[in-house]
Write an enzyme that holds these catalytic residues in place. Structure first.
Site, PDB file in Angstrom:
ATOM      1  N   ASP A 113       0.881  -1.163   0.000  1.00 34.84           N
ATOM      2  CA  ASP A 113       0.000   0.000   0.000  1.00 34.84           C
ATOM      3  C   ASP A 113       0.919   1.214   0.000  1.00 34.84           C
ATOM      4  O   ASP A 113       1.592   1.494   0.997  1.00 34.84           O
ATOM      5  CB  ASP A 113      -0.881  -0.013   1.243  1.00 34.84           C
ATOM      6  CG  ASP A 113      -1.787   1.206   1.349  1.00 34.84           C
ATOM      7  OD1 ASP A 113      -1.695   2.101   0.474  1.00 34.84           O
ATOM      8  OD2 ASP A 113      -2.581   1.276   2.306  1.00 34.84           O
TER       9      ASP A 113
ATOM     10  N   SER B 250      -2.233  13.762 -15.076  1.00 35.94           N
ATOM     11  CA  SER B 250      -3.576  13.778 -15.671  1.00 35.94           C
ATOM     12  C   SER B 250      -3.794  15.117 -16.344  1.00 35.94           C
ATOM     13  O   SER B 250      -3.158  16.118 -15.971  1.00 35.94           O
ATOM     14  CB  SER B 250      -4.638  13.561 -14.589  1.00 35.94           C
ATOM     15  OG  SER B 250      -5.932  13.852 -15.081  1.00 35.94           O
TER      16      SER B 250
ATOM     17  N   TYR C   7      -8.837  15.368  -6.291  1.00 34.59           N
ATOM     18  CA  TYR C   7      -7.952  14.743  -7.287  1.00 34.59           C
ATOM     19  C   TYR C   7      -7.174  15.777  -8.120  1.00 34.59           C
ATOM     20  O   TYR C   7      -5.942  15.673  -8.220  1.00 34.59           O
ATOM     21  CB  TYR C   7      -8.777  13.825  -8.179  1.00 34.59           C
ATOM     22  CG  TYR C   7      -7.999  13.066  -9.222  1.00 34.59           C
ATOM     23  CD1 TYR C   7      -7.341  11.878  -8.908  1.00 34.59           C
ATOM     24  CD2 TYR C   7      -7.939  13.511 -10.543  1.00 34.59           C
ATOM     25  CE1 TYR C   7      -6.638  11.168  -9.873  1.00 34.59           C
ATOM     26  CE2 TYR C   7      -7.243  12.811 -11.514  1.00 34.59           C
ATOM     27  CZ  TYR C   7      -6.601  11.649 -11.176  1.00 34.59           C
ATOM     28  OH  TYR C   7      -5.903  10.951 -12.131  1.00 34.59           O
TER      29      TYR C   7
END
Length: 252
Positions: A62, A142, A159
């Site tokens: 993780d 992104s 985000y």
């Protein structure tokens, strides 16, 4: 890709989507790939699909857990000596209005998307410097790290803020690499919407209408960057899907 044969690549978020496709492509190109994800069984299945001369090591991790991440880097140094290519791909998206998110949404998003990326870059650069080897770092950013589109329901949550943070991170790291005269390149990739599990958070009808990239489009650009001369620095790539269907040859 010949100069990368036998070299080590670390890919975070390698259990699906861009990470999975990239890990397999790098292994098929002859690299030794360490794939990280919580769903380690999916990476183990991916390792069985390698047809090239490389291999994939599946490691359960993780990336939001620093101790787990540091254990991975310790294992890599002990078993594989170090990392030559880093692909920071792991990310989470909480679809909600940012003014209605839980505090945990903010922390989780930044811990995975930003803090884990910082830690990975720090450890990889430290190792590359110690071994005096050239390397390449990829940040899968992104289009939302560059601009926020006008949409009816702006449920982007934190985000985009995390992706804008990665833009600043990339700029600072490039200047540090130049300052220390290290032969390490850093490429930040900004895809538009990609056909991955992440877009399942959107309304399915809306997502189906929007043009989308395939994960292979992103992988192809990563491979392209790796194949360029070490004197060539591709700092940033923005990759968008075509907004209209491509014409057939008969339509020209």
């Amino acid at each position: 890709m010949d100069r990368w044969i036998g070299k080590v690549a670390l890919v975070t978020g390698a259990s699906s989507g861009i990470g999975s496709d990239t890990a397999l492509a790098l292994a098929n190109a002859g690299m030794v790939v360490v794939g990280l994800a919580r769903r380690v069984e999916l990476i183990e299945e991916l390792a069985n699909k390698v047809t090239g001369s490389g291999k994939i090591y599946a490691r359960k991790c993780d990336v939001a857990n620093e101790s787990e991440l540091m254990e991975v880097f310790s294992w890599i140094r002990t078993v594989l000596c170090g990392v030559d290519v880093l692909v920071c791909n792991a990310g989470i998206f909480r679809c909600n209005f940012i003014t209605q998110c839980e505090s945990s949404d903010y922390r989780d998003t930044f811990n995975v998307n930003v803090v884990a990326t910082c830690i990975c870059i720090r450890e990889v650069v430290k190792n590359m410097k110690e071994r005096a080897v050239p390397g390449h770092i990829f940040i899968i950013n992104s289009i939302l790290g560059k601009r926020i589109p006008d949409v009816s329901f702006p449920m982007f949550g934190p985000y985009p803020a995390s992706k804008f943070a990665l833009c600043g991170l990339a700029e600072v790291v490039r200047k540090e690499l130049l300052y220390f005269k290290l032969p390490i390149r850093l490429t930040s990739i900004h895809p538009g919407m990609v056909q991955t599990d992440m877009i399942k958070v959107f309304d399915s009808a809306l997502a189906q209408r929007l043009p989308k990239l395939q994960v292979s489009d992103i992988t192809a650009n990563i491979l392209y960057c790796l194949q360029t001369s070490l004197d060539v620095h591709i700092d940033e790539l923005t990759i968008m899907p075509a907004m209209v269907p491509l014409m057939s040859h008969s339509e020209f």
